[in-house]
Design a protein around this motif. Sequence first.
Motif, short mmCIF file in Angstrom:
data_model
loop_
_atom_site.label_atom_id
_atom_site.label_comp_id
_atom_site.label_asym_id
_atom_site.label_seq_id
_atom_site.Cartn_x
_atom_site.Cartn_y
_atom_site.Cartn_z
N ARG A 36 0.97 -1.14 0.23
CA ARG A 36 -0.07 0.02 -0.06
C ARG A 36 1.04 1.28 0.10
O ARG A 36 2.27 1.25 0.24
CB ARG A 36 -0.88 0.05 1.26
CG ARG A 36 -1.79 -1.05 1.53
CD ARG A 36 -2.60 -0.95 2.72
NE ARG A 36 -3.51 -2.22 2.85
CZ ARG A 36 -4.63 -2.50 2.58
NH1 ARG A 36 -5.15 -1.66 1.71
NH2 ARG A 36 -5.20 -3.49 2.79
N ARG A 37 0.34 2.51 -0.32
CA ARG A 37 1.07 3.61 -0.49
C ARG A 37 1.18 3.82 1.09
O ARG A 37 0.51 3.79 2.14
CB ARG A 37 0.16 4.72 -0.72
CG ARG A 37 -0.12 4.72 -2.33
CD ARG A 37 -0.72 6.07 -2.86
NE ARG A 37 -1.01 6.10 -4.24
CZ ARG A 37 -2.02 5.39 -4.87
NH1 ARG A 37 -2.96 4.96 -4.07
NH2 ARG A 37 -2.31 5.52 -6.15
N ARG A 69 10.09 3.51 2.06
CA ARG A 69 8.67 3.86 2.34
C ARG A 69 7.87 4.04 0.78
O ARG A 69 8.56 4.90 0.13
CB ARG A 69 8.71 5.18 3.02
CG ARG A 69 7.03 5.16 3.36
CD ARG A 69 6.43 4.58 4.38
NE ARG A 69 7.44 4.38 5.75
CZ ARG A 69 6.74 3.69 6.76
NH1 ARG A 69 5.99 2.84 6.67
NH2 ARG A 69 7.71 3.72 7.83
N VAL A 70 7.00 3.35 0.75
CA VAL A 70 6.32 3.42 -0.63
C VAL A 70 5.44 4.86 -0.72
O VAL A 70 4.64 5.02 0.13
CB VAL A 70 5.24 2.39 -0.78
CG1 VAL A 70 4.40 2.36 -2.21
CG2 VAL A 70 6.13 0.86 -0.96
N VAL A 71 5.77 5.67 -1.66
CA VAL A 71 5.11 6.87 -1.96
C VAL A 71 3.66 6.72 -2.72
O VAL A 71 2.78 7.26 -2.62
CB VAL A 71 5.98 7.85 -2.40
CG1 VAL A 71 5.28 9.22 -2.75
CG2 VAL A 71 7.32 8.15 -1.46
N ASP A 72 3.89 5.95 -3.65
CA ASP A 72 3.03 5.87 -4.82
C ASP A 72 3.01 4.64 -5.27
O ASP A 72 4.27 3.90 -5.63
CB ASP A 72 3.07 6.78 -5.77
CG ASP A 72 1.56 7.06 -6.69
OD1 ASP A 72 0.75 6.40 -6.20
OD2 ASP A 72 1.53 7.27 -7.85
N ARG A 87 4.60 0.23 -11.17
CA ARG A 87 5.58 1.21 -11.15
C ARG A 87 5.71 1.86 -9.74
O ARG A 87 4.53 2.50 -9.36
CB ARG A 87 5.41 2.39 -12.09
CG ARG A 87 6.58 3.48 -12.09
CD ARG A 87 6.67 4.16 -13.59
NE ARG A 87 7.52 5.13 -13.71
CZ ARG A 87 7.82 6.41 -13.18
NH1 ARG A 87 6.48 6.83 -12.59
NH2 ARG A 87 8.79 7.13 -13.28
N LEU A 88 6.79 1.70 -9.00
CA LEU A 88 6.38 1.92 -7.50
C LEU A 88 7.52 3.15 -7.20
O LEU A 88 8.68 3.22 -7.69
CB LEU A 88 7.03 1.10 -6.52
CG LEU A 88 5.93 -0.06 -5.92
CD1 LEU A 88 5.49 -1.08 -7.52
CD2 LEU A 88 6.64 -1.24 -5.26
N ASP A 111 1.69 -4.55 5.66
CA ASP A 111 0.85 -3.46 5.05
C ASP A 111 0.73 -3.81 3.41
O ASP A 111 1.13 -3.00 2.62
CB ASP A 111 1.70 -2.12 5.12
CG ASP A 111 1.56 -1.90 6.50
OD1 ASP A 111 0.88 -2.27 7.08
OD2 ASP A 111 2.43 -0.77 6.79
N MET A 112 0.27 -5.14 3.28
CA MET A 112 -0.23 -5.26 1.92
C MET A 112 -1.71 -5.07 1.23
O MET A 112 -2.35 -5.23 2.28
CB MET A 112 0.07 -6.83 1.52
CG MET A 112 1.74 -7.04 1.90
SD MET A 112 2.63 -6.47 0.73
CE MET A 112 2.44 -7.14 -0.90
N GLU A 113 -1.69 -4.98 0.07
CA GLU A 113 -3.27 -4.53 0.07
C GLU A 113 -4.13 -5.90 -0.07
O GLU A 113 -3.49 -6.86 -0.19
CB GLU A 113 -3.35 -4.06 -1.59
CG GLU A 113 -2.84 -4.95 -2.72
CD GLU A 113 -2.96 -4.33 -3.92
OE1 GLU A 113 -3.18 -3.47 -4.05
OE2 GLU A 113 -2.76 -5.46 -5.02
N ASP A 114 -5.46 -5.82 0.34
CA ASP A 114 -6.24 -6.90 0.64
C ASP A 114 -7.00 -6.94 -0.90
O ASP A 114 -8.13 -6.67 -0.95
CB ASP A 114 -6.98 -6.97 1.71
CG ASP A 114 -7.85 -8.27 2.01
OD1 ASP A 114 -7.61 -9.01 1.26
OD2 ASP A 114 -8.74 -8.18 2.76
N GLY A 115 -6.47 -7.42 -1.99
CA GLY A 115 -7.08 -7.20 -3.26
C GLY A 115 -8.49 -7.93 -3.39
O GLY A 115 -9.37 -7.53 -3.97
N ASP A 116 -8.21 -9.23 -2.72
CA ASP A 116 -9.36 -10.21 -3.12
C ASP A 116 -10.44 -9.74 -2.33
O ASP A 116 -11.72 -9.72 -2.78
CB ASP A 116 -9.08 -11.55 -2.70
CG ASP A 116 -8.21 -12.07 -3.62
OD1 ASP A 116 -8.01 -11.84 -4.82
OD2 ASP A 116 -7.38 -13.25 -3.29
#
Length: 273
Positions: A36-37, A69-72, A87-88, A111-116
């Motif tokens: 996630r961002r 830290r992931v910005v986008d 593209r991170l 902090d991973m997206e819960d896409g499902d």
Amino acid sequence: MGIDLNAADEPGKAAAVSVCRDLWHACAGPVVALPRRGSAVVYLPQAHLAAAGGGGDVPVALPPHVACRVVDVELCADPATDEVYARLAMVAEGEIFEKNMGGGRFEGEDDMEDGDGERKSRMLHMFCKTLTASDTSTHGGFSVPRRAAEDCFPPLDYQQIRPSQELVAKDLHGAKWRFRHIYRGQPRRHLLTTGWSSFVNKKKLVSGDAVLFLRGDDGELRLGVRRAIQLKNEALLKAFNSNSSKIHTLSAVANSLKHRSVFHICYNPRFVN
């Protein structure tokens, strides 16, 4: 989370194409999750070089692990092959590594997206079919399982002698494709006829590739592909795997460690599927 990187972003090359989030994940596959961002990740310079087809020592002085830290997160697709990638944008935070790796757990590793879960909550309707020789024949059409057609496509008027309708579906790049959807034959079956051969030829699809149709709550139909064999795009390979590209990215990481500037990397989900 350790990010396994196969490509580096270099200014002026391989322009990114933003795509529909749900379709991107459908094409990437069910096991792919992105950070996630704002989440924390670990960048591995040596693994980056290996995944990009390189070898040897990292040409820039960097630690073996770089806390970031992931910005986008931008979801993209190669316009030539439809291969999806992300593209991170990230900022190096060397101090986080010092403070949080000691206990064997990196802060933010969950902090991973819960896409499902997110996609299920939006009531997505999707089916994926591996193409047969008949599906890719220039004289045939695309045979759709009845349950899949009734779930994803608008309802047909079965009171007609030959129920049919026009379908409009957007691909990964937002281009619209028009197909004639008809219910015919003995026994009757759902087929995509007019427009299908053009799609197959344009996308260079072959038997063994998979096609995905997806419809969300808004009723808009989306269309993607998942190739059996990853196609090579020479322009992308040259931009991502050249020595100058690798040095550019690693230098940007080193600069981020010093000045907390943003650097970019590209992540290919085919390396984890």
